[in-house]
Motif scaffolding. Structure first.
Motif, PDB file in Angstrom:
ATOM      1  N   ASP A  33       0.993  -1.265   0.010  1.00 29.45           N
ATOM      2  CA  ASP A  33       0.032  -0.204  -0.074  1.00 29.45           C
ATOM      3  C   ASP A  33       0.959   1.438  -0.123  1.00 29.45           C
ATOM      4  OD1 ASP A  33      -2.020   1.927   0.226  1.00 29.45           O
ATOM      5  OD2 ASP A  33      -3.125   0.946   2.047  1.00 29.45           O
ATOM      6  N   THR A  34       1.378   1.475  -1.344  1.00 30.93           N
ATOM      7  CA  THR A  34       2.510   2.590  -1.352  1.00 30.93           C
ATOM      8  C   THR A  34       2.039   3.932  -0.984  1.00 30.93           C
ATOM      9  OG1 THR A  34       2.220   2.732  -3.606  1.00 30.93           O
ATOM     10  CG2 THR A  34       3.988   1.410  -2.789  1.00 30.93           C
ATOM     11  N   ASP A  35       0.554   4.286  -0.962  1.00 28.34           N
ATOM     12  CA  ASP A  35       0.071   5.368  -1.156  1.00 28.34           C
ATOM     13  C   ASP A  35      -0.207   5.709   0.688  1.00 28.34           C
ATOM     14  OD1 ASP A  35      -0.387   6.320  -3.609  1.00 28.34           O
ATOM     15  OD2 ASP A  35      -2.351   5.352  -3.856  1.00 28.34           O
ATOM     16  N   ARG A  36      -0.592   4.688   1.333  1.00 30.34           N
ATOM     17  CA  ARG A  36      -0.620   4.723   2.785  1.00 30.34           C
ATOM     18  C   ARG A  36       0.817   4.909   3.398  1.00 30.34           C
ATOM     19  NH1 ARG A  36      -4.448   3.270   6.366  1.00 30.34           N
ATOM     20  NH2 ARG A  36      -5.584   1.896   4.794  1.00 30.34           N
ATOM     21  N   ILE A  37       1.770   4.306   2.724  1.00 27.60           N
ATOM     22  CA  ILE A  37       3.036   4.481   3.430  1.00 27.60           C
ATOM     23  C   ILE A  37       3.614   5.736   3.174  1.00 27.60           C
ATOM     24  CG2 ILE A  37       5.341   3.321   3.246  1.00 27.60           C
ATOM     25  CD1 ILE A  37       4.303   0.596   2.652  1.00 27.60           C
ATOM     26  N   LYS A  38       3.398   6.055   2.038  1.00 27.48           N
ATOM     27  CA  LYS A  38       3.985   7.563   1.742  1.00 27.48           C
ATOM     28  C   LYS A  38       3.178   8.760   2.622  1.00 27.48           C
ATOM     29  CE  LYS A  38       4.751  10.930  -2.046  1.00 27.48           C
ATOM     30  NZ  LYS A  38       5.280  11.580  -0.835  1.00 27.48           N
ATOM     31  N   LYS A  39       1.980   8.557   2.743  1.00 26.50           N
ATOM     32  CA  LYS A  39       1.040   9.434   3.782  1.00 26.50           C
ATOM     33  C   LYS A  39       1.471   9.164   5.138  1.00 26.50           C
ATOM     34  CE  LYS A  39      -3.054   9.445   1.159  1.00 26.50           C
ATOM     35  NZ  LYS A  39      -4.657   8.932   1.074  1.00 26.50           N
ATOM     36  N   MET A  40       1.931   7.861   5.470  1.00 22.73           N
ATOM     37  CA  MET A  40       2.354   7.883   6.944  1.00 22.73           C
ATOM     38  C   MET A  40       3.649   8.715   7.200  1.00 22.73           C
ATOM     39  SD  MET A  40       1.687   3.718   7.198  1.00 22.73           S
ATOM     40  CE  MET A  40       3.194   3.333   8.102  1.00 22.73           C
ATOM     41  N   HIS A  41       4.583   8.836   6.326  1.00 21.53           N
ATOM     42  CA  HIS A  41       5.955   9.453   6.431  1.00 21.53           C
ATOM     43  C   HIS A  41       5.610  10.924   6.218  1.00 21.53           C
ATOM     44  CE1 HIS A  41       6.945   5.302   6.618  1.00 21.53           C
ATOM     45  NE2 HIS A  41       7.894   5.696   7.158  1.00 21.53           N
ATOM     46  N   ASP A  42       5.063  11.147   5.106  1.00 20.52           N
ATOM     47  CA  ASP A  42       4.767  12.577   4.924  1.00 20.52           C
ATOM     48  C   ASP A  42       4.201  13.324   6.283  1.00 20.52           C
ATOM     49  OD1 ASP A  42       5.833  12.389   2.429  1.00 20.52           O
ATOM     50  OD2 ASP A  42       4.106  12.424   1.523  1.00 20.52           O
ATOM     51  N   ASN A  43       3.258  12.650   7.036  1.00 22.40           N
ATOM     52  CA  ASN A  43       2.380  13.263   7.809  1.00 22.40           C
ATOM     53  C   ASN A  43       3.088  13.160   9.446  1.00 22.40           C
ATOM     54  OD1 ASN A  43       0.412  14.458   6.211  1.00 22.40           O
ATOM     55  ND2 ASN A  43      -0.511  12.133   6.147  1.00 22.40           N
ATOM     56  N   ALA A  44       4.298  12.638   9.391  1.00 17.84           N
ATOM     57  CA  ALA A  44       4.928  12.095  10.769  1.00 17.84           C
ATOM     58  C   ALA A  44       5.523  13.568  11.098  1.00 17.84           C
ATOM     59  CB  ALA A  44       6.060  11.025  10.436  1.00 17.84           C
ATOM     60  N   ASP A  45       5.745  13.669  12.485  1.00 21.19           N
ATOM     61  CA  ASP A  45       6.236  14.721  13.128  1.00 21.19           C
ATOM     62  C   ASP A  45       7.682  14.450  13.215  1.00 21.19           C
ATOM     63  OD1 ASP A  45       3.878  16.483  13.628  1.00 21.19           O
ATOM     64  OD2 ASP A  45       3.372  14.939  15.088  1.00 21.19           O
ATOM     65  N   ILE A  46       8.158  13.215  13.451  1.00 21.16           N
ATOM     66  CA  ILE A  46       9.568  12.806  13.715  1.00 21.16           C
ATOM     67  C   ILE A  46      10.006  11.561  12.774  1.00 21.16           C
ATOM     68  CG2 ILE A  46      11.373  12.255  15.118  1.00 21.16           C
ATOM     69  CD1 ILE A  46       9.660  13.438  17.648  1.00 21.16           C
ATOM     70  N   VAL A  47      10.908  11.736  12.029  1.00 22.97           N
ATOM     71  CA  VAL A  47      11.165  10.867  11.310  1.00 22.97           C
ATOM     72  C   VAL A  47      12.845  10.630  11.677  1.00 22.97           C
ATOM     73  CG1 VAL A  47      11.671   9.636   8.856  1.00 22.97           C
ATOM     74  CG2 VAL A  47       9.574  10.728   9.672  1.00 22.97           C
ATOM     75  N   VAL A  48      13.444   9.744  11.985  1.00 24.37           N
ATOM     76  CA  VAL A  48      14.773   9.281  12.085  1.00 24.37           C
ATOM     77  C   VAL A  48      15.182   8.126  11.515  1.00 24.37           C
ATOM     78  CG1 VAL A  48      16.737   9.029  13.941  1.00 24.37           C
ATOM     79  CG2 VAL A  48      14.419  10.110  14.655  1.00 24.37           C
ATOM     80  N   THR A  49      16.095   8.345  10.615  1.00 26.28           N
ATOM     81  CA  THR A  49      16.690   7.001   9.939  1.00 26.28           C
ATOM     82  C   THR A  49      18.072   6.782  10.230  1.00 26.28           C
ATOM     83  OG1 THR A  49      17.247   9.002   8.041  1.00 26.28           O
ATOM     84  CG2 THR A  49      15.201   7.713   7.517  1.00 26.28           C
ATOM     85  N   ALA A  50      18.589   5.511   9.710  1.00 21.14           N
ATOM     86  CA  ALA A  50      19.793   4.986   9.916  1.00 21.14           C
ATOM     87  C   ALA A  50      20.367   4.656   8.635  1.00 21.14           C
ATOM     88  CB  ALA A  50      19.878   3.927  11.091  1.00 21.14           C
ATOM     89  N   TRP A  51      21.627   4.793   8.527  1.00 24.91           N
ATOM     90  CA  TRP A  51      22.420   4.599   7.010  1.00 24.91           C
ATOM     91  C   TRP A  51      23.420   4.077   6.958  1.00 24.91           C
ATOM     92  CZ3 TRP A  51      19.205   5.999   2.654  1.00 24.91           C
ATOM     93  CH2 TRP A  51      18.149   6.713   2.765  1.00 24.91           C
ATOM     94  N   ALA A  52      23.622   3.029   6.553  1.00 23.08           N
ATOM     95  CA  ALA A  52      25.227   2.423   6.263  1.00 23.08           C
ATOM     96  C   ALA A  52      25.507   2.638   4.723  1.00 23.08           C
ATOM     97  CB  ALA A  52      24.900   0.849   6.347  1.00 23.08           C
ATOM     98  N   GLU A  53      26.270   3.736   4.835  1.00 20.03           N
ATOM     99  CA  GLU A  53      26.883   4.214   3.537  1.00 20.03           C
ATOM    100  C   GLU A  53      25.361   4.774   2.782  1.00 20.03           C
ATOM    101  OE1 GLU A  53      29.129   1.556   0.985  1.00 20.03           O
ATOM    102  OE2 GLU A  53      30.665   1.588   3.011  1.00 20.03           O
ATOM    103  N   ASP A  54      24.783   4.335   1.640  1.00 18.79           N
ATOM    104  CA  ASP A  54      23.932   4.842   1.177  1.00 18.79           C
ATOM    105  C   ASP A  54      22.637   3.795   1.207  1.00 18.79           C
ATOM    106  OD1 ASP A  54      24.436   2.907  -0.608  1.00 18.79           O
ATOM    107  OD2 ASP A  54      24.457   4.066  -2.514  1.00 18.79           O
ATOM    108  N   GLN A  55      22.536   3.031   1.973  1.00 20.49           N
ATOM    109  CA  GLN A  55      21.666   2.061   2.183  1.00 20.49           C
ATOM    110  C   GLN A  55      20.746   2.430   3.639  1.00 20.49           C
ATOM    111  OE1 GLN A  55      22.243  -2.009   3.331  1.00 20.49           O
ATOM    112  NE2 GLN A  55      20.763  -2.790   1.910  1.00 20.49           N
TER     113      GLN A  55
END
Length: 134
Positions: A33-55
């Motif tokens: 459900d890509t539309d829902r997943i996109k909305k979930m992240h676009d409407n979040a107040d805090i998004v923290v990501t972890a990256w190993a190089e570009d992954q």
């Protein structure tokens, strides 16, 4: 390998779905459900990501009022990067961004219960749910 944590951007939807597919986190039907997943992240107040190089190897997504509570809705780490402290650091950064006035609340999947206890979170039994219909 050094892990870099970011709080200033939301990854591409394809990267997020790839992370979910490689983390045993999301129910399979929801991963499509890509539309829902996109909305979930676009409407979040805090998004923290972890990256190993570009992954993208980890992600925490939260909704907060920044003064009373912060709901940590999603916490996932790519399977091959588990047991390296990434989830704990994502929670720590989320709590830091939410602020000291906020309590951090989450709903755990059954297979992650020990993880949250191990990082010092207190289990509560006073939550309720009205499930979504779609």
């Amino acid at each position: 390998m050094k892990i870099i944590y970011k709080t200033d951007s939301i990854p591409d939807i394809k990267e997020i779905i790839d992370l979910y597919n490689c983390s045993d986190y999301f129910p399979i039907a929801d991963r499509e459900d890509t539309d829902r997943i996109k909305k979930m992240h676009d409407n979040a107040d805090i998004v923290v990501t972890a990256w190993a190089e570009d992954q993208l190897v980890g992600l925490a997504r939260s909704i907060s009022d920044f003064c009373y509570c912060c709901y940590l809705s999603d916490l996932c780490v790519r399977n091959e990067y588990k047991q390296k402290g990434i989830g704990k650091e994502l929670v720590r950064i989320t709590k830091e961004l939410a602020g000291n006035e906020c309590k951090l609340i989450l709903h755990s999947s059954p297979n992650a219960m020990n993880f949250y206890s191990n990082i010092g979170m207190e289990q509560i039994n006073s939550a309720f749910i009205i499930k979504r219909k779609k």
